[in-house]
Design an enzyme around this catalytic site. Structure first.
Site, short mmCIF file in Angstrom:
data_model
loop_
_atom_site.label_atom_id
_atom_site.label_comp_id
_atom_site.label_asym_id
_atom_site.label_seq_id
_atom_site.Cartn_x
_atom_site.Cartn_y
_atom_site.Cartn_z
N GLY A 41 -58.03 -69.63 -34.88
CA GLY A 41 -58.04 -68.31 -34.25
C GLY A 41 -58.31 -68.40 -32.76
O GLY A 41 -57.65 -67.73 -31.94
N GLU A 42 -59.27 -69.23 -32.37
CA GLU A 42 -59.58 -69.41 -30.96
C GLU A 42 -58.44 -70.11 -30.22
O GLU A 42 -58.18 -69.84 -29.05
CB GLU A 42 -60.88 -70.20 -30.80
N TYR A 43 -57.76 -71.02 -30.92
CA TYR A 43 -56.59 -71.66 -30.32
C TYR A 43 -55.53 -70.62 -29.97
O TYR A 43 -54.95 -70.65 -28.89
CB TYR A 43 -56.00 -72.70 -31.26
N ALA A 95 -56.26 -69.04 -26.91
CA ALA A 95 -56.09 -69.93 -25.76
C ALA A 95 -54.63 -70.14 -25.38
O ALA A 95 -54.34 -70.53 -24.24
CB ALA A 95 -56.74 -71.28 -26.05
#
EC number: 2.4.99.12
Length: 413
Positions: A59-61, A64
């Protein structure tokens, strides 16, 4: 207190070989990190200008991605090192062209932090959202590395605001600037005495907005959908499927079900409940698709493009306690969204519900009634979808704010 924290992390690292005998997950956790430093030594040279981006998980990728794309364009000679903490991010994105080196983040011991920062020698570091590792941050501060937090979230339930976690506030001094998702986070940071922050929004909106510009064509979906309405049920869990099964069995529209967990036994149990002709993606034949009524997408990595064909979307995770999955991916295509009721920790879902672009359902009867209304009333379906699409377009711009900041700085990367 940081010494005590470091001691326990170090003890955990020492015990991992033994713990691995009792837990397959911990065994994997240790194994995947064993080659990190040798990988860095072989893939990086002393003269490289390195940008390090850390994303805890998949999710954080995704948050980003738009920033990584801009970093590629703005710093073409820099090497980008992308680290993950979770296997779910690394396994799926380890071959991304947006980074030169993709690896796991070692455990947050002082020794690991010193060794990692020395090998990577980053000129710029970006942490995504809210994963903070005190020893890594302290090491970056020691070397005066330009460090940013992007798409950050702060809540007063976090350890920083508790008596036992107040020592962690010191690690936040590493960040030169905090790019935050909302005003609540800004207020929380100011309460801790930090003023080097701004509300830029969530880069996920930029990520999903860009998805519309990509090639989203999937021939198998076109063969399956034909000219009929399509409901896409994305990232579902058994709790979600209980809400959906009555509608799926009674409707005449096409349905795609994409389970979050590709578990053959669970999928087989779900198929047994179906009264309509179904086919698994893993073993479909093209000639079978037009006649199939339910397609089980038992494959990772296709859901985002499948949403481009949807007329209605159900997003899983909020019928139980596993956590709501990404509602922004379908919303960007301007389609109505339905979820379970547990959306308290997902402000984007709450905001979209207030705008009437998203509806929550608590049982199978409510789900069937709402879906039948969306199917039968075209104006209602189109109006709801338009609200969802506008919600995405109105929230974009976080990536540009971050890049404007970087362009104003003297960075050597």
């Amino acid at each position: 207190m940081r010494q005590l924290y470091s001691f326990f992390i170090q003890v955990f690292e020492w015990l991992l070989p033994v713990l691995g005998f009792f837990s397959a997950k911990l065994k994997e956790f240790r194994q995947v990190r064993q080659g990190v430093f040798s990988r860095l030594k072989s893939d990086l040279n002393p003269g490289d200008q390195v940008i390090w981006v850390h994303a805890a998980s998949l999710g954080e990728y995704e948050q980003a991605v738009p920033v990584l794309e801009e970093l590629r364009k703005n710093y073409p000679t820099a090497k980008i090192v992308l680290t993950f903490f979770s296997p779910s991010g690394y396994t799926i994105r380890k071959n991304t062209p947006l980074a030169d080196v993709v690896t796991y983040l070692p455990l947050d011991t002082p020794v690991n932090a010193r060794k990692f920062v020395k090998l990577v020698n980053p000129k710029l570091v970006l942490f995504v959202k809210y994963e903070f590792w005190p020893n890594f941050l302290e090491e970056l501060k020691t070397h005066d590395v330009h460090t940013l937090l992007i798409s950050g979230i702060f809540r007063e339930s976090q350890p920083f605001f508790k008596w036992y976690g107040s020592w962690m506030k010191q690690s936040l001094n590493t960040f030169r600037h905090f790019f935050l998702q909302n005003k609540e986070s800004l207020k929380a940071l100011k309460k801790m005495g930090f003023t080097n922050a701004s509300v830029s929004g969530d880069t996920r909106f930029d990520r999903v907005s860009r998805q519309r510009t990509y090639d989203n064509s999937l021939q198998f979906i076109e063969d399956f959908k034909q000219d009929q309405l399509l409901l896409v049920c994305g990232s579902t869990w058994p709790e979600d499927e209980k809400l959906l099964i009555d509608f799926i069995n009674s409707t005449s529209i096409k349905v795609v079900v994409a389970p979050h967990k590709i578990d053959a036994e669970q999928i087989a149990d779900f198929i047994k409940q179906l009264k309509r002709k179904s086919v698994n993606y893993s073993d479909y034949k093209q000639k079978d698709l037009p006649e199939a009524e339910v397609l089980i997408l038992n494959h990772v990595g296709l859901l985002t493009k499948v949403y481009a064909y949807a007329d209605i979307a159900y997003v899983g995770g909020a019928a139980g306690t596993t956590g709501l999955h990404n509602i922004l991916e379908p919303a960007t295509f301007g389609i109505p969204i339905i979820t379970g009721t547990h959306i308290d920790k997902f402000p984007e879902a709450q905001d979209l519900r207030r705008l009437a672009g998203l509806f929550t359902v608590s049982d199978a009867t409510e789900t069937e009634t709402l879906l039948n209304k969306l199917v039968s009333e075209e104006d209602f379906r189109n109006q709801t979808g338009m609200i969802a699409g506008h919600f995405i377009s109105s929230q974009t711009g976080a990536t540009q704010e971050i890049m404007n900041y970087l362009n104003s700085q003297t960075l050597t990367a």
